[in-house]
Design an enzyme around this catalytic site. Structure first.
Site, PDB file in Angstrom:
ATOM      1  N   ASP A  48     -23.647 -38.702   1.388  1.00  0.00           N
ATOM      2  CA  ASP A  48     -23.969 -37.501   1.071  1.00  0.00           C
ATOM      3  C   ASP A  48     -24.503 -37.040  -0.366  1.00  0.00           C
ATOM      4  O   ASP A  48     -25.470 -36.970   0.010  1.00  0.00           O
ATOM      5  CB  ASP A  48     -22.236 -36.831   1.061  1.00  0.00           C
ATOM      6  CG  ASP A  48     -21.306 -37.744   0.035  1.00  0.00           C
ATOM      7  OD1 ASP A  48     -21.876 -38.399  -0.552  1.00  0.00           O
ATOM      8  OD2 ASP A  48     -19.886 -36.491   0.033  1.00  0.00           O
TER       9      ASP A  48
ATOM     10  N   GLU B  33     -16.887 -28.055  -0.016  1.00  0.00           N
ATOM     11  CA  GLU B  33     -18.591 -28.293   1.017  1.00  0.00           C
ATOM     12  C   GLU B  33     -18.305 -27.254   1.493  1.00  0.00           C
ATOM     13  O   GLU B  33     -20.400 -26.545   2.130  1.00  0.00           O
ATOM     14  CB  GLU B  33     -18.729 -29.651   1.695  1.00  0.00           C
ATOM     15  CG  GLU B  33     -18.789 -30.857   0.653  1.00  0.00           C
ATOM     16  CD  GLU B  33     -17.387 -31.098   0.191  1.00  0.00           C
ATOM     17  OE1 GLU B  33     -17.252 -31.190  -0.779  1.00  0.00           O
ATOM     18  OE2 GLU B  33     -16.199 -31.034   0.305  1.00  0.00           O
TER      19      GLU B  33
ATOM     20  N   THR C  11     -22.941 -32.464  -8.199  1.00  0.00           N
ATOM     21  CA  THR C  11     -22.296 -32.474  -6.613  1.00  0.00           C
ATOM     22  C   THR C  11     -20.448 -32.488  -7.097  1.00  0.00           C
ATOM     23  O   THR C  11     -19.891 -31.945  -6.345  1.00  0.00           O
ATOM     24  CB  THR C  11     -21.507 -34.275  -6.052  1.00  0.00           C
ATOM     25  OG1 THR C  11     -21.570 -34.007  -5.009  1.00  0.00           O
ATOM     26  CG2 THR C  11     -21.222 -34.749  -6.836  1.00  0.00           C
TER      27      THR C  11
ATOM     28  N   GLU D 276     -10.261 -32.288   7.883  1.00  0.00           N
ATOM     29  CA  GLU D 276     -11.278 -33.421   6.824  1.00  0.00           C
ATOM     30  C   GLU D 276     -12.598 -33.850   8.118  1.00  0.00           C
ATOM     31  O   GLU D 276     -13.583 -34.770   6.626  1.00  0.00           O
ATOM     32  CB  GLU D 276     -10.959 -34.816   6.186  1.00  0.00           C
ATOM     33  CG  GLU D 276     -11.602 -35.980   5.854  1.00  0.00           C
ATOM     34  CD  GLU D 276     -11.051 -35.861   4.602  1.00  0.00           C
ATOM     35  OE1 GLU D 276     -12.299 -36.275   3.844  1.00  0.00           O
ATOM     36  OE2 GLU D 276     -10.598 -34.658   4.360  1.00  0.00           O
TER      37      GLU D 276
ATOM     38  N   GLU E 156     -16.519 -41.041 -10.200  1.00  0.00           N
ATOM     39  CA  GLU E 156     -16.555 -40.121 -10.092  1.00  0.00           C
ATOM     40  C   GLU E 156     -15.689 -39.411 -12.056  1.00  0.00           C
ATOM     41  O   GLU E 156     -16.162 -38.436 -12.385  1.00  0.00           O
ATOM     42  CB  GLU E 156     -14.728 -40.578  -9.913  1.00  0.00           C
ATOM     43  CG  GLU E 156     -14.357 -40.626  -8.791  1.00  0.00           C
ATOM     44  CD  GLU E 156     -14.522 -39.294  -7.512  1.00  0.00           C
ATOM     45  OE1 GLU E 156     -14.690 -39.601  -6.489  1.00  0.00           O
ATOM     46  OE2 GLU E 156     -14.739 -38.014  -8.063  1.00  0.00           O
TER      47      GLU E 156
END
Length: 610
Positions: free
Chosen positions: A374, A508, A594, A483, A241
């Site tokens: 992902d 996304e 990302t 979700e 993160e």
């Protein structure tokens, strides 16, 4: 030692003179030592140290050099953490030809006038912002800041800009300096993902504010970074993160503006992340104390393993840390991760989500293109594109993984929807997470560089997956997606479990709309994006910001009281780009990390160093 007596000088006199000379030399050497040492306490100490010390003296332990005992010293008792983002865990066919994104030959540009003072004194070991800007094929913000010629599209773009300003203004009013805004209770949220770092929403918003032309807001954010961003924290941070939000956000802000404060901050932060790699394999652990440098694995991670989506989502940022610092250690760290992955056997060509940083072996065979896996795949194709299409290793790994995904995970529902199931030791779980919906865009941007006979196939696959994710939105009462959604028990593209029904302002699906619009210019993608804008306005906008909702299947919404920083960084940025001309952050020059932070293609025809 015997001294020869000099004419006219007594032994006692000669001894006195020698004593005086010795004291003078001692004083002089002490003064030189004091001055030299003082250099290391000046504000820009890291840069000065590089002048006087060799790289090997300033680098941390190299990858994989630690012993197993060293690794144990870094492991702490697992402690409760907020799970990082990604840890919760008709057919769309098109005959439109994919627009080629292959880079043109180098365009000769004169050095830009935006050279900073540091550029003018640059050496071969110094990054030149002026030369970097001169190497871009197109201006980052386009001819007219990407303003579309169509009035209706421009009106929609302005609406997205208003949403960003509304979200930002409320963050500034109620949560300034905190990580995120709680818009219902009108206060700030800090959380424990960032190890004591503050201002996640500020760092995540820098480039969004800049490209939208919200300059007063951008300048406030820049001033906070300069005066209040304290990197001397001593907490427990998610390596993943911190990298995608703070490192990515500061890098993109620097590349877009040339402001030296962003460069100095990101290089300081980058050095603090390096100790996480001090494991027997060089695979970093997921949690790091930014002050002490100790690292450990997430308490919930199977058998102390590292997570594929975390250690696989460092490459883009770390290559650019090497570009700016001229220190190869960052690139060496992420290239070593690839070496480990290339050596290990992969079940059916797939990459499981859990890997031991001690043994370098898979811990369990769970494969997902959603949470836990992902962005590893995303960073393979983007590493290839960011390398000016010279990183053949990334290309080979990406297309090999995509072939295995198609063979094992891609499914077609009875209703004709294409989706990506999850794989648990050979057994398929017919579930697709919202996080997996980025893959439509990912497969799209990689379509043109696959085998010639498969390029249209990849573009069609990208369109089909994007269509499926759009269906997950249209089948809810709020027109926002859950979700996770399933394809078993008679339902298709719907959440059948109560704990999958929430929406936390995720980007996304909109990300895939943006990429598919740029690749095909099919107007449906802009229409789908506008549907999302209307749903966000109706169900997520509250009096003091935007909030996620707990159940997308009921019109009586319950808000979760959180304006995620990625809403400002990703969701609103991708919507703004969707309604902008393609020359705003053109894909020929920019790759998005990302967290949607744009990073420039590293060109091989010309170094950015003078």
């Amino acid at each position: 030692m015997v001294f020869r007596k000099l004419p006219g000088v007594s032994a006692s006199g000669m001894g006195l003179r020698l004593s005086q000379k010795f004291m003078f030399l001692l004083f002089l050497s002490g003064l030189v030592t004091l001055c030299f040492g003082a250099l290391f306490f000046l504000p820009d100490s890291v840069r000065l140290k590089r002048i006087f010390l060799s790289k090997t003296e300033t680098q941390p332990v190299t990858v994989g050099s630690g012993s197993e005992n060293d690794a144990r010293e870094h492991l702490k008792k697992p402690r409760d953490q907020e799970h990082p983002r990604g840890m919760t865990s008709a057919k769309g066919e098109t005959s439109t030809k994919l627009k080629t994104l292959t880079r043109k030959p180098s365009v000769s540009h004169e050095a830009t006038e935006e050279a900073t003072a540091s550029d003018r004194g640059a050496t071969s070991d110094t990054f030149s912002y002026a030369k970097f800007k001169g190497c871009l094929l197109k201006p980052p913000l386009g001819r007219d800041n990407g303003k579309p010629s169509d009035p209706r599209t421009d009106e929609r773009r302005e609406k997205v800009k208003e949403m960003m300003k509304f979200a930002w203004d409320n963050y500034k009013r109620y949560a300034w300096g905190k990580n995120e805004l709680r818009p219902v209770t009108r206060n700030g949220h800090i959380g424990n993902m960032f190890g004591g770092l503050r201002g996640a929403s500020i760092i995540d918003s820098l480039d969004t504010l800049y490209i939208m032309g919200l300059m007063e807001e951008y300048n406030d954010a820049k001033e906070w970074v300069q005066n209040s961003l304290d990197l001397n924290s001593n907490g427990e941070a998610s390596l993943f993160e911190v990298n995608i939000r703070y490192v990515g956000g500061l890098l993109s802000a620097y590349y877009l503006t040339g402001e030296e404060v962003f460069k100095s901050k990101v290089l300081e932060l980058g050095e603090k992340l390096l100790p996480a790699f001090n494991t027997p394999t060089g695979i970093p652990r997921g949690v790091i104390n930014l002050g002490s440098g100790t690292s450990w694995s997430w308490g919930w991670a199977s058998a102390g393993s590292s997570i594929l989506a975390e250690f696989g989502t460092l490459h883009l940022e770390f290559v650019h840390l090497t570009e700016l610092s001229r220190n190869s250690i960052y690139t060496e760290k992420v290239m070593n991760i690839r070496k480990v992955l290339n050596k290990i056997e992969k079940p059916h060509g797939l990459y499981p989500n859990f890997l031991s940083p001690v043994s370098g072996n898979w811990v369990q065979h769970h494969v997902s293109i959603g949470g836990l896996g992902d962005s590893f795949y995303e960073y393979l194709i983007k590493s290839y594109l960011m390398s000016d299409k010279t990183d053949d290793d990334a290309k080979k790994m990406y297309y090999g993984a995509l072939e295995a995904i198609e063979a094992n995970l891609v499914q077609k529902s009875p209703g004709g929807l294409t989706y990506m199931a999850e794989w648990r030791g050979g057994i398929l779980d017919h579930k697709m997470g919202h996080l997996a919906c980025f893959s439509g865009g990912m497969i799209g941007i990689g379509a043109d560089d696959g085998a010639p006979e498969k390029r249209q196939h990849y573009l069609d696959l990208a369109a089909e997956i994007t269509h499926t994710c759009h269906e997950s939105y249209t089948r809810s009462a709020t027109k926002l997606g859950p979700e996770a959604f399933r394809f078993d028990g008679g339902g298709e593209a719907t959440a059948t479990r109560l704990n999958d029904r929430y929406y936390i302002l995720r980007p996304e699906v909109i990300e895939s709309y943006m990429y598919m619009w740029r690749l095909t210019h099919d107007p449906k993608y802009r229409e789908w994006g506008w549907e999302a804008v209307e749903a966000l306005e109706q169900h997520c906008r509250v009096e003091s910001g935007f909030s996620g909702i707990r159940d997308v299947y009921t019109m009586t919404v319950s808000h979760d009281n959180m304006q995620q920083s990625f809403f400002l960084s990703e969701t609103l940025k991708y919507l703004y780009l969707l309604f902008s001309d393609d020359d705003l952050l053109p894909l020929e020059d920019w790759v998005f990390n990302t967290e949607a932070h744009p990073l420039p293609v590293v060109q091989n025809h010309s170094s950015f160093a003078l």
